[in-house]
Motif scaffolding. Sequence first.
Motif, PDB file in Angstrom:
ATOM      1  N   VAL A 127       3.678  -0.864   3.919  1.00  0.00           N
ATOM      2  CA  VAL A 127       3.006   0.424   3.735  1.00  0.00           C
ATOM      3  C   VAL A 127       4.079   1.488   3.547  1.00  0.00           C
ATOM      4  CG1 VAL A 127       1.617   2.220   4.841  1.00  0.00           C
ATOM      5  CG2 VAL A 127       0.943  -0.175   5.051  1.00  0.00           C
ATOM      6  N   VAL A 128       3.940   2.284   2.492  1.00  0.00           N
ATOM      7  CA  VAL A 128       4.881   3.368   2.212  1.00  0.00           C
ATOM      8  C   VAL A 128       4.113   4.687   2.268  1.00  0.00           C
ATOM      9  CG1 VAL A 128       6.559   4.337   0.610  1.00  0.00           C
ATOM     10  CG2 VAL A 128       6.240   1.855   0.726  1.00  0.00           C
ATOM     11  N   VAL A 132      -4.764   5.464   7.443  1.00  0.00           N
ATOM     12  CA  VAL A 132      -5.744   4.937   6.480  1.00  0.00           C
ATOM     13  C   VAL A 132      -5.171   3.686   5.814  1.00  0.00           C
ATOM     14  CG1 VAL A 132      -6.997   5.391   4.331  1.00  0.00           C
ATOM     15  CG2 VAL A 132      -6.794   7.185   6.047  1.00  0.00           C
ATOM     16  N   ALA A 133      -3.903   3.752   5.430  1.00  0.00           N
ATOM     17  CA  ALA A 133      -3.244   2.615   4.779  1.00  0.00           C
ATOM     18  C   ALA A 133      -3.135   1.424   5.728  1.00  0.00           C
ATOM     19  CB  ALA A 133      -1.858   3.025   4.285  1.00  0.00           C
ATOM     20  N   ILE A 134      -2.798   1.685   6.982  1.00  0.00           N
ATOM     21  CA  ILE A 134      -2.697   0.603   7.959  1.00  0.00           C
ATOM     22  C   ILE A 134      -4.058  -0.019   8.222  1.00  0.00           C
ATOM     23  CG2 ILE A 134      -2.212   0.116  10.402  1.00  0.00           C
ATOM     24  CD1 ILE A 134       0.132   2.066  10.191  1.00  0.00           C
ATOM     25  N   VAL A 194       0.858  -1.186   0.000  1.00  0.00           N
ATOM     26  CA  VAL A 194       0.000   0.000   0.000  1.00  0.00           C
ATOM     27  C   VAL A 194       0.893   1.234   0.000  1.00  0.00           C
ATOM     28  CG1 VAL A 194      -1.871   1.254   1.132  1.00  0.00           C
ATOM     29  CG2 VAL A 194      -1.744  -1.237   1.341  1.00  0.00           C
ATOM     30  N   VAL A 195       0.703   2.100  -0.973  1.00  0.00           N
ATOM     31  CA  VAL A 195       1.465   3.343  -1.079  1.00  0.00           C
ATOM     32  C   VAL A 195       0.505   4.511  -0.967  1.00  0.00           C
ATOM     33  CG1 VAL A 195       2.946   4.768  -2.542  1.00  0.00           C
ATOM     34  CG2 VAL A 195       3.235   2.279  -2.522  1.00  0.00           C
ATOM     35  N   ASN A 196       0.818   5.467  -0.092  1.00  0.00           N
ATOM     36  CA  ASN A 196      -0.023   6.662  -0.008  1.00  0.00           C
ATOM     37  C   ASN A 196       0.810   7.933  -0.175  1.00  0.00           C
ATOM     38  OD1 ASN A 196       0.253   5.689   3.171  1.00  0.00           O
ATOM     39  ND2 ASN A 196       0.527   7.892   2.928  1.00  0.00           N
ATOM     40  N   PHE A 256      -2.134  -1.485  -3.742  1.00  0.00           N
ATOM     41  CA  PHE A 256      -3.093  -0.394  -3.579  1.00  0.00           C
ATOM     42  C   PHE A 256      -2.328   0.925  -3.577  1.00  0.00           C
ATOM     43  CE2 PHE A 256      -4.706  -4.171  -1.590  1.00  0.00           C
ATOM     44  CZ  PHE A 256      -6.038  -4.231  -1.994  1.00  0.00           C
ATOM     45  N   ASN A 257      -2.820   1.889  -4.369  1.00  0.00           N
ATOM     46  CA  ASN A 257      -2.193   3.197  -4.474  1.00  0.00           C
ATOM     47  C   ASN A 257      -3.207   4.244  -4.020  1.00  0.00           C
ATOM     48  OD1 ASN A 257       0.484   4.296  -5.850  1.00  0.00           O
ATOM     49  ND2 ASN A 257      -1.140   5.779  -6.229  1.00  0.00           N
TER      50      ASN A 257
END
Length: 458
Positions: free
Chosen positions: A192-193, A173-175, A132-134, A161-162
Amino acid sequence: MEMFMAIYLVPLALVMFHFHKLLLRWGDHHCYMVGYECYKATQDRRLDTESCAKVVFRNKNLGLDEYKFLLKTMVSSGIGEETYGPRNIVLGQEECPGLADALSEMDEIFYDTLDKLFAKSGVSPLEIDILVVNVSLLSSMPSLAARIVNRYRMKSDIKVFNLSGMGCSASLVAIDLVKHLFKTYKNKLAVVVSSESMGPNWYCGKDRSMMLSNCLFRSGGCSMLLTNNRALKHRAIMKLKCLVRTHIGSVDDAYASCIQMEDDLGYRGFRLTKNLTKAAAQALTMNLGVLVPKVLPLWELVRYISMTYLMRKVKMATMEGIRARLNFKAGVEHFCIHPGGRAVIDEVGKGLHLSEYDLEPARMALHRFGNTSAGGLWYVLGYMEAKKRLKKGDRIFMISLGAGFKCNNCVWEVMKDLEDGNVWKDCIDSYPSKTPVNPFMEKYGWINDESLSFVALN
């Protein structure tokens, strides 16, 4: 007797079997953090007093009043001499950023933190099941997440997921997304990035509400390794206890309190309005209404409810006073507050009745690294770890606020004593800062003296 066995014991065995499956399934819902790595840029990207002043004075759209406003903001920002800016800003190319500049900025943050994360954890990129990258302000094609997959040659069935446009609270949110994916996918590893694209989003106009972001936001980011594999529990540094997300975007003032837009001259930037603190207070209050019963012990809730009832009965308390009497330290030992700005930290501290010791990690993260958007929480956590505050069994309350408007909060349990110096190792001994006065004060503090308002800035 055999009939009795068949009628009573067989159904009982089935019930116990299903109950055991439920217990195992519940156990798989755990979300463990194996490690995290924050980004620290090279010294050539350092924004000290002189560098920041040069960036301000390069903007020919500004007049004396705008210069004074910016310098006053810098003086009172709580940001120190060691923060980092995007390379194109440092080189004086803020008015004409290209896509290559934006992607290069992200690559530096992504690959530096991921390389360190994989090396320290001993986990291969080929083992990652979820990515997951945000990054809120940059959406490329292929996606930023795809760039990571390509760089590390990750496996073809990885779930990618981007996330974009999620603001400063995007990390949680990503976590939360990973936590829900862990309910479906068992024994997995997730990365998660979290970062933000600063280079192409530097504001070059003169709208004061949009100039604020230039004073606060700095380059940074973090990569995290998560798992729900109980076999890796012994390697985990933290376990997610609960996470609550609140979104009040249906309220117009809250929605518009921090928003990307163009000014009257066509310059794009990030607008922060006076409604921001009100939106933050409203979102935080709603979030705590859900989170508090999950975090605080029963006796503290009973005490709080009893006190509230009695004080209302005698008409002695305001709502603000009642909130201040709720003892959050009965349920958590540490407070990891998003370092969005000095005012944000002050207001959260006041609302939760926290001490300066509790606020110190957020203040120092803001001073050392600035507001690094979604990555900010992890610099605060890194400070606590470098100061050897985090002991096994401690609980950490993470508080994040962001555009939308959103408030995303969570509680972690520390799985082992933590004392890694991380990005703070070369400077932790000098913190908390013995000279908290912003370095801009020494050279530009005179700007606050109205008697000198006739002085021109060259």
